[in-house]
Design a protein around this motif. Structure first.
Motif, PDB file in Angstrom:
ATOM      1  N   HIS A 192      -2.723 128.515   0.449  1.00 26.29           N
ATOM      2  CA  HIS A 192      -2.483 127.129   1.142  1.00 26.29           C
ATOM      3  C   HIS A 192      -3.696 126.364   0.269  1.00 26.29           C
ATOM      4  CE1 HIS A 192      -1.662 124.272   4.435  1.00 26.29           C
ATOM      5  NE2 HIS A 192      -1.104 123.892   3.462  1.00 26.29           N
ATOM      6  N   HIS A 208       3.471 116.620   3.338  1.00 22.27           N
ATOM      7  CA  HIS A 208       3.644 116.386   4.866  1.00 22.27           C
ATOM      8  C   HIS A 208       2.268 116.107   5.638  1.00 22.27           C
ATOM      9  CE1 HIS A 208       1.441 120.267   6.430  1.00 22.27           C
ATOM     10  NE2 HIS A 208       1.772 120.412   5.075  1.00 22.27           N
ATOM     11  N   HIS A 231       3.207 126.861   3.946  1.00 23.89           N
ATOM     12  CA  HIS A 231       2.456 126.364   5.346  1.00 23.89           C
ATOM     13  C   HIS A 231       3.406 126.674   6.372  1.00 23.89           C
ATOM     14  CE1 HIS A 231      -0.135 123.621   7.415  1.00 23.89           C
ATOM     15  NE2 HIS A 231       0.986 123.158   7.945  1.00 23.89           N
ATOM     16  N   HIS A 261      -0.755 115.910   2.987  1.00 22.27           N
ATOM     17  CA  HIS A 261      -1.070 117.043   2.466  1.00 22.27           C
ATOM     18  C   HIS A 261      -0.062 117.684   1.840  1.00 22.27           C
ATOM     19  CE1 HIS A 261      -2.849 120.919   2.789  1.00 22.27           C
ATOM     20  NE2 HIS A 261      -1.481 121.724   2.834  1.00 22.27           N
ATOM     21  N   ASP A 311       2.265 120.891   0.044  1.00 13.90           N
ATOM     22  CA  ASP A 311       2.483 122.120   0.081  1.00 13.90           C
ATOM     23  C   ASP A 311       3.395 122.595  -1.399  1.00 13.90           C
ATOM     24  OD1 ASP A 311       1.010 123.036   2.131  1.00 13.90           O
ATOM     25  OD2 ASP A 311       2.879 122.697   3.398  1.00 13.90           O
TER      26      ASP A 311
HETATM   27 ZN   LIG Z   1       0.262 122.059   4.485  1.00 14.73          ZN
END
Ligand SMILES: [Zn+2]
Ligand SMILES: Nc1ncnc2c1ncn2[C@@H]1O[C@H](COP(=O)(O)OP(=O)(O)OP(=O)(O)O)[C@@H](O)[C@H]1O
Ligand SMILES: [Mg+2]
Ligand SMILES: [Zn+2]
Ligand SMILES: [Zn+2]
Ligand SMILES: [Zn+2]
Lengths: 276, 342
Positions: B274, B315, B334, B322, B324
């Motif tokens: 991540h 998201h 995530h 943030h 992903d």
């Molecule tokens: Zn994330």
């Protein structure tokens, strides 16, 4: 408060003393709340608001006087008489959901429906619908099947609000439901409470911030050093002296209610209707 | 299959199957209630019941059941009075129960008291046909009660004050749970043993908690785990000649350590991956959005942005926006859940 004299009181306290163990905290409280009223309970930290609310719910001991809820006396830590079952919703001040086992939002809120059902009945379609509605009302519809432990503190408070709403109670007692909750969610909560209140539910809301709920709550009860020092209409601008965090009940002159605080006058721009 | 050629092994396996299934079904509620040691205390009390049975030449299973259920009801009444803390009440049960059992057993005629170990730690050779019948009855009652009252037992275990405030019969439900624990303790008497049963109530739940997201799946998973370790442990004890109770509990603990390690590694890997992807995305100079020039890709319930060979999924987290990386086929890396919360 100008309800017909015949309507039975939802809450009736007469010279009530409420405390923990043998220690009285709330003393000589007289209070009558009729059906459909929306009452704010105000007061500084440690003044006895939570104790008063817990006394109504049978969670703190009634050490003297009478405490009646929905027409039946609240015994000393006793079980609810059948007349009170399933008719009361409660949002505790502290997040007491401390269970070690994971549980989803849906499961926690589902508990709100249990008091309605016979002992061996399972949640039916109507109960499940009430649960999803209540969760949607606090804006967590997309988190229904997430573990509560994975939510933020404010979101967890909203889960507890949803649990109380799901009960569709006649009397809703909330202990600081807006503490730690963001402005948008407070407005949404105000909308939900307005709707619930216009549906006839009696509201008792312990709070330090009357502003977000000012359009809903109409009556103020101020607790000061364990005594009810004011009981009357909640006026715009009503607020409290916030005492210092080390406030001791006997170390200073009485303080509490005052009406000259100009800063908090009206609610935020939103209205009582719920958005969407 | 030669293990099933022995009648006593058939009975022992039946008993282990039942206790493996039932103990976690009750234990999950104890864990939730933070009363994990109640089973242990009631095991001690049951020993007094066993001693009474031995002394009076009645079936010790029945006398143990009576003693454990009485102890269970008593402790809940004491707790409800609120005068003594639950802790102290439990301690009195612990020591009173075990002391009573040991003293009474010492009064038994010679030769009788020597199988104290088998009561405490389980022994596969001791399950009688009558025991199996009684155990089956107990198992049925416990499972039926959990099926019927599970949600309410959960409610009371989770938040007793709320349950009381809204008018659930808290004391009655607590007494029912304690009685279920008592019955389960007795069910364990032959295969797992009175001193070790608590482990079979608690450890499967601890394992399931690591994997499940809801109470319901935790309960189901704990029962499966309990059943597997119980039957496997009993079988192992047959071949290895070890006491069944100890073998079962060691297996359960080994599984717990295994799963803990697995989950820790999985979370660490997910977190590391991540973070790595976050670094990549942090290098992007703009927030993707309508008209940013990148191709939006509808991906289930959200929109990703396709650029430079990857799908970019913004998201919100507690600390802001943030990103992903989502493969076109892959599930999101995530996971909002246990791992990320740490
Ligand atoms: Zn994330
Ligand atoms: N469980 C308890 N046992 C004994 N005393 C208590 C208990 N809970 C509260 N008190 C005491 O009762 C008094 C009133 O507490 P209470 O929780 O009712 O205050 P409050 O008005 O709700 O304050 P806050 O705004 O901080 O929530 C305090 O002096 C507190 O120390
Ligand atoms: Mg309080
Ligand atoms: Zn872009
Ligand atoms: Zn995606
Ligand atoms: Zn990218």
């Amino acid at each position: 408060m100008n309800r017909p004299a015949t309507a039975p009181a939802v809450i009736h306290l007469r010279d009530a003393t409420i405390g923990y163990g043998d220690v009285p905290i709330v003393r000589g409280a007289d209070l009558t709340v009729g059906p459909g009223e929306a009452v704010a309970v105000l007061g500084s930290n440690g003044s006895g608001k939570t104790t008063l609310a817990r006394g109504l719910l049978g969670l703190a001991a009634v050490l003297g006087g009478d405490v009646e809820l929905l027409g039946a006396p609240v015994g000393r830590l006793s079980h609810r008489p059948p007349a009170q079952r399933g008719r009361v919703g409660y949002v505790p001040q502290r997040h007491s959901v401390t269970g070690a086992v994971p549980a989803t939002v849906r499961e926690v809120v589902g508990v709100g429906r249990l008091a309605h059902l016979g002992l061996f009945r399972r949640l039916g379609a109507a109960d499940r619908a009430a649960v999803t509605d209540a969760v949607a009302a606090v804006g967590l519809a997309d988190r229904l099947d997430d573990p509560v432990a994975a939510l933020s503190g404010g979101q967890q408070r909203r889960v507890l609000v949803a649990r109380a709403l799901a009960a569709e109670p006649e009397l809703l007692i909330m202990d600081e439901p807006t503490a730690g909750v963001d402005a948008a969610s407070q407005e949404a909560l105000a909308g939900v409470l307005a709707r619930v209140s216009s549906g006839g539910t009696t509201l008792v809301v312990v709070t330090h911030e009357t502003a977000p709920l000012a359009g809903v709550l109409t009556r103020a009860v101020v607790v000061d050093h364990g005594r009810i020092s004011y009981d009357g209409p909640l006026l715009p601008g009503h607020t409290l002296d916030e005492p210092d965090p080390h406030h001791h009940p006997h170390d200073t002159a009485p303080r509490g209610y005052r009406m000259d605080q100009p800063t908090v006058t009206t609610r935020r721009g939103g209205s009582a209707e719920q958005g969407r | 299959m030669d293990i099933l050629d022995y009648d006593f092994m058939q009975r022992a396996l039946l008993a282990s199957l039942m206790v493996g299934l039932v103990a976690p079904a009750v234990g999950v509620f104890l864990v939730q209630r933070r009363l994990s040691l109640l089973g242990d205390g009631l095991g001690h009390v049951a020993l007094t019941g066993v001693a009474v049975g031995v002394l009076t030449a009645t079936s010790p299973v029945w006398t143990a059941l009576v003693a454990a259920v009485l102890g269970a009801v008593l402790i809940e009444l004491v707790r409800a009075r609120g005068r003594t803390s639950g802790d102290v009440a439990l301690a009195v049960l612990f020591y009173g129960g075990i002391a009573g059992g040991v003293v009474l057993l010492s009064l038994a005629p010679r030769g009788q008291a020597t199988n104290l170990d088998s009561y405490l730690f389980g022994a596969i050779t001791t399950t009688s046909t009558e025991d199996v019948a009684v155990f089956a009855g107990i198992a049925l009652v416990v499972l039926a009660t959990v099926a019927l009252l599970g949600h309410r037992l959960y409610a009371v275990s989770d938040d007793e004050e709320y349950a009381r405030a809204v008018g659930l019969p808290v004391l009655a439900l607590n007494v029912v749970l304690a009685a279920l624990v008592a019955a389960t303790v007795v069910l364990s008497m032959r295969v797992v043993g009175l001193l070790l049963i608590s482990a079979l109530m608690i450890v499967p739940s601890a394992i399931a908690q690591l994997l499940a997201r809801s109470f319901r799946t935790t309960l189901a998973l704990a029962c499966v785990v309990g059943l597997v370790v119980s039957v496997a442990g009993t079988t192992t004890s047959f071949y290895a000649g070890t006491p069944s109770g100890g073998t079962i509990v060691l297996l359960a603990i080994a599984l717990f350590l295994l799963v803990t390690t697995g989950v820790t590694v999985r979370d660490a890997t997910a977190r590391r991956r991540h973070r790595r992807r976050t670094d990549v995305h942090d290098a992007h100079p703009h927030e993707h959005g309508e008209g940013c020039g990148h191709q939006p890709v509808f991906h289930g319930d959200h929109v990703d942005y396709d650029h430079d060979g990857h799908l970019h999924a913004p998201h919100l987290t507690g600390t802001g926006i943030h990103y992903d990386e989502h493969g076109s086929d892959a599930a999101p890396v995530h996971r909002p859940g246990k791992g990320a919360a740490r």
